[in-house]
Write an enzyme that holds these catalytic residues in place. Structure first.
Site, mmCIF file in Angstrom:
data_model
loop_
_atom_site.group_PDB
_atom_site.id
_atom_site.type_symbol
_atom_site.label_atom_id
_atom_site.label_comp_id
_atom_site.label_asym_id
_atom_site.label_seq_id
_atom_site.Cartn_x
_atom_site.Cartn_y
_atom_site.Cartn_z
ATOM 1 N N GLU A 56 0.192 -0.910 0.188
ATOM 2 C CA GLU A 56 -0.208 0.287 -0.302
ATOM 3 C C GLU A 56 0.812 1.220 0.029
ATOM 4 O O GLU A 56 1.906 0.992 0.393
ATOM 5 C CB GLU A 56 -0.671 0.090 1.162
ATOM 6 C CG GLU A 56 -1.971 -1.769 1.588
ATOM 7 C CD GLU A 56 -2.471 -1.425 2.603
ATOM 8 O OE1 GLU A 56 -3.748 -1.197 2.441
ATOM 9 O OE2 GLU A 56 -2.535 -0.442 3.247
ATOM 10 N N ASP A 227 -8.663 -3.945 10.085
ATOM 11 C CA ASP A 227 -7.873 -2.984 9.144
ATOM 12 C C ASP A 227 -7.577 -3.424 7.413
ATOM 13 O O ASP A 227 -6.904 -3.247 7.162
ATOM 14 C CB ASP A 227 -6.090 -2.674 9.785
ATOM 15 C CG ASP A 227 -5.461 -4.250 9.629
ATOM 16 O OD1 ASP A 227 -6.076 -4.792 9.384
ATOM 17 O OD2 ASP A 227 -4.046 -3.720 10.041
#
Lengths: 341, 341
Positions: A56, A227
Site C-alpha cells: 500500500e 484493518d
C-alpha cells in the site's frame, strides 16, 4: 540532500528519549494534525493485492509537507523470519516538491498506531479508566499499554493471546512497569471488569472475538486489528451497541470493523475540534474502529524530522548546476564540460 | 537490508558503462516489459496538486516485483536553482513485500524517457530515418539524440529552442558525436526535411508548436512534453492526421496530447506484441503521445537492480529476531531482554 533515518538511528533516538515520552509527543503531534483536518489533502490508500499479501501507498499533504508511507501486509512472513508489516516513509517539501526525509517506518508505525489509540482514549475513555484488557499480545501490545498509560491511571492489565509464548513475551517486556499483570485463559476472562479493551490480533479473517455479552456500560473499545477488507475482530452485533469513532470514513468503510455496514460513525477530528464530545455519557460504550490513516504518518514523520536531526544525509536528488543540463551530469569527469562528480 | 543508489553512484555507473549502451539496454528492458503487458497490475498515477506544482506516485507491479516512483513537477523550481522534476524510486519483492532498492530516479527517469522514445521509434519510425528535428533542447535533448541514434542511422540533427543558451548547451554536449548539427531559427526551419520530429518543451500551457503545414508523409513525431492536464504541444489539427500511439490509454487521455479528445489510439504494447504493425505504410504519419508510464520505471529499476550491484546497503527494515517483539527493538541495550542494536 535527503535525510536518511535507518533502523539503528531510530532505535537509538527512541531508546534515549524514552518510549513513554515518544508516545506522548506523538499523540500530541497527531492531535495537532487532526485539529487541522481541513488543511490536508486526503485520499484512501492505494493498495495492490498479491497472492501473498498487499502493498500500500498512503499519501497525504498539507500546504507545507507531503508524506507518503510505503507499507506491506504479508501474513505468511513470520513463517520465514520476516515481519508481517514493514514500512518506509518519504517526507517532502511541498513548495519545491523535493524529498527531505527517507525513513524507516516499521517501528515508527508501531509507535504512531499506539499513540493514536492513546489519543482517542484521551478524548473518549472514561477518566477513571484503570483496568485495561488486551486481546492479543503481539507487536502492538506493549506500545498500547504504555501509550494508554500516559493518558489514564492504569493499575491492572488483563491480557490474553492464543499463543502462550506471546503472553510470556508481553509479561517479560512489561515486568518493570508498575502495573498489576493478570494473564487470562480466555477473552471473556480478560475483558471481565475492564474499562478499556484493546483488540489487536493478526488473524486475517472475520472474527467474533468480542461479543455483546462482554460489553459493559462506560467501556471504551480500541479495535486495532480489523484493518483490511475481509479482516474484522468484533462480532457484528457489537457495533450497534457502540458510539463508533473512525479516522477517515471513506477508508474505514473499506477496511474497518464497519466494512460493509451502514452504521453511523463520527470522524475523530470532529471530537478533537470540539464539534462533539468524545463520550456522550458515562455509560456510553465508545468504539475506536482504528485502521491507521496517512494523517498519523504525516504527523509522525514531521515530528521525527523536527526532532531527529542528527542523521545521515544522502545524495538522492541531483544538485544540478544547470537544471536543463542533466546530460553533463552523466558524463565521465574528463568528457566535455565539467560534470558534477 | 535495502540497497541504496544515490546520485554519485548512478553517475559513476552510467559514465563507466557508457550512455549509449545504457540507453540501448533500457530500451530493451522496457520492450521486454511491454511484451509482458498483461502480467502487470496497472493504475493511473496518484497526483496531488499544489499551488507551485504537483507530486505524483507511480506504482506498478508484476508477480515478482513492485515498483513505485515518487516524482514532482514544479515549473518555478529552476528560478531557485532547482530542477523542475526530481524523483525517487522504490523497488520491492512481491513475495515478502519488503523493499529491496531505494534509488535516485531523476537521472534514471531522463534516461528511461529517452529510451522509451527510441523504443517506439524502433517500431514506428521509417527504417531510413536519418534527419532528426529537436524542438526544445532542454534536459531531454541529448538523451533523445543518442537513444534514437541507437535505433536509426541519424546523420543530421536540426534543432531549435526559444533560449539560445539551451541551443548552445546542446551543441556543446553533442559536439563529439558524428552528427551534422544544424541550429535553426524557427520550428518551421527545424522540422523542414526531418524524418523524425521530437518535441520536448517545458511550457505549461496549451501550445501549437507543430501545425499541419509542417507535417510530411512518413514522418514520425515523438511528442514528449505534453504530459499533464492543460499542457500540450501540438496543434489539435495535427492529431487526426496521425496514427497515434500511447503508452496506457487511461492515463494518456488525462495527460497527453489527446487530453479531452476522442481520437482513436493504439496502445504501444499491441505493437510490441505483434498484434498490429508500428507503421501501416511508408507514408503514414505516426505520433507517439508520450507521457511516461510506471511500467517504464518498473523496467528501469529492475534493470538497475540487476546491473548496479556495487552500492551501499542501508538498514531500513528491522531484522526482527521475533516479529511480534518490536518493543524489545526500541529498548536501551541494558534494559530487559537483549535488544537488537
Amino acid at each position: 540532500m535527503v535525510r536518511l533515518i535507518d533502523v539503528p538511528t531510530l532505535q537509538r533516538f527512541v531508546a534515549q528519549r524514552g518510549i513513554e515520552r515518544v508516545l506522548a509527543e506523538l499523540a500530541d503531534a497527531i492531535e495537532a494534525a487532526y485539529a487541522r483536518w481541513d488543511e490536508f489533502d486526503k485520499s484512501p490508500r492505494h493498495a495492490t493485492h498479491f497472492e501473498h499479501g498487499v502493498i500500500e501507498l498512503m499519501p497525504v499533504a498539507d500546504a507545507r509537507r507531503y508524506a507518503c508511507k510505503y507499507v506491506n501486509g504479508h501474513p505468511g512472513n513470520p513463517q520465514h523470519g520476516r515481519m508481517t508489516v514493514a514500512a518506509l516513509g518519504i517526507l517532502s517539501d511541498v513548495e519545491s516538491g523535493y524529498p527531505i526525509l527517507v525513513s524507516e517506518m516499521t517501528l515508527l508505525t508501531a509507535l504512531r498506531t499506539a499513540a493514536t489509540s492513546a489519543l482517542v482514549a484521551r478524548h473518549c475513555a472514561r477518566q477513571d479508566t484503570s483496568t485495561l484488557a488486551l486481546i492479543g499480545t503481539g507487536a502492538q501490545s506493549e506500545f498500547q499499554t504504555l501509550a494508554i498509560g500516559n493518558e489514564r491511571p492504569l493499575r491492572q492489565i488483563r491480557f490474553y493471546d492464543v499463543d502462550p509464548a506471546a503472553m510470556e513475551k508481553y509479561a517479560l517486556n512489561m515486568s518493570e512497569q508498575n502495573l498489576e499483570l493478570v494473564p487470562c485463559d480466555s477473552i471473556e476472562q480478560a475483558v471481565s471488569g475492564a474499562d478499556l479493551v484493546s483488540v489487536a490480533t493478526a488473524i486475517k479473517d472475520r472474527q467474533s472475538l468480542l461479543t455483546t455479552a462482554m460489553l459493559r456500560p462506560g467501556m471504551h473499545i480500541n479495535a486495532v486489528g480489523g484493518d483490511c477488507p475481509g479482516k474484522t475482530e468484533l462480532d457484528s452485533a457489537v457495533l450497534p451497541e457502540c458510539d463508533i469513532i473512525v479516522e477517515y470514513e471513506p477508508q474505514t468503510r473499506i477496511e474497518g470493523e464497519i466494512q460493509g455496514s451502514d452504521h453511523q460513525v463520527t470522524e475523530f477530528h470532529e471530537i478533537v475540534r470540539g464539534r462533539r464530545p468524545g463520550r456522550l455519557s458515562e455509560d456510553s460504550i465508545t468504539l475506536f474502529d482504528s485502521v491507521g490513516f496517512a494523517l498519523e504518518d504525516h504527523a509522525a514523520l514531521n515530528w521525527l524530522y523536527e526532532h531527529l536531526t542528527r542523521a545521515t544525509d544522502v545524495d538522492l536528488i541531483p544538485d544540478a548546476h544547470d537544471p536543463r543540463d542533466l546530460f553533463a551530469m552523466l558524463q565521465p569527469p574528463t568528457y566535455g564540460r565539467a560534470a558534477s562528480f
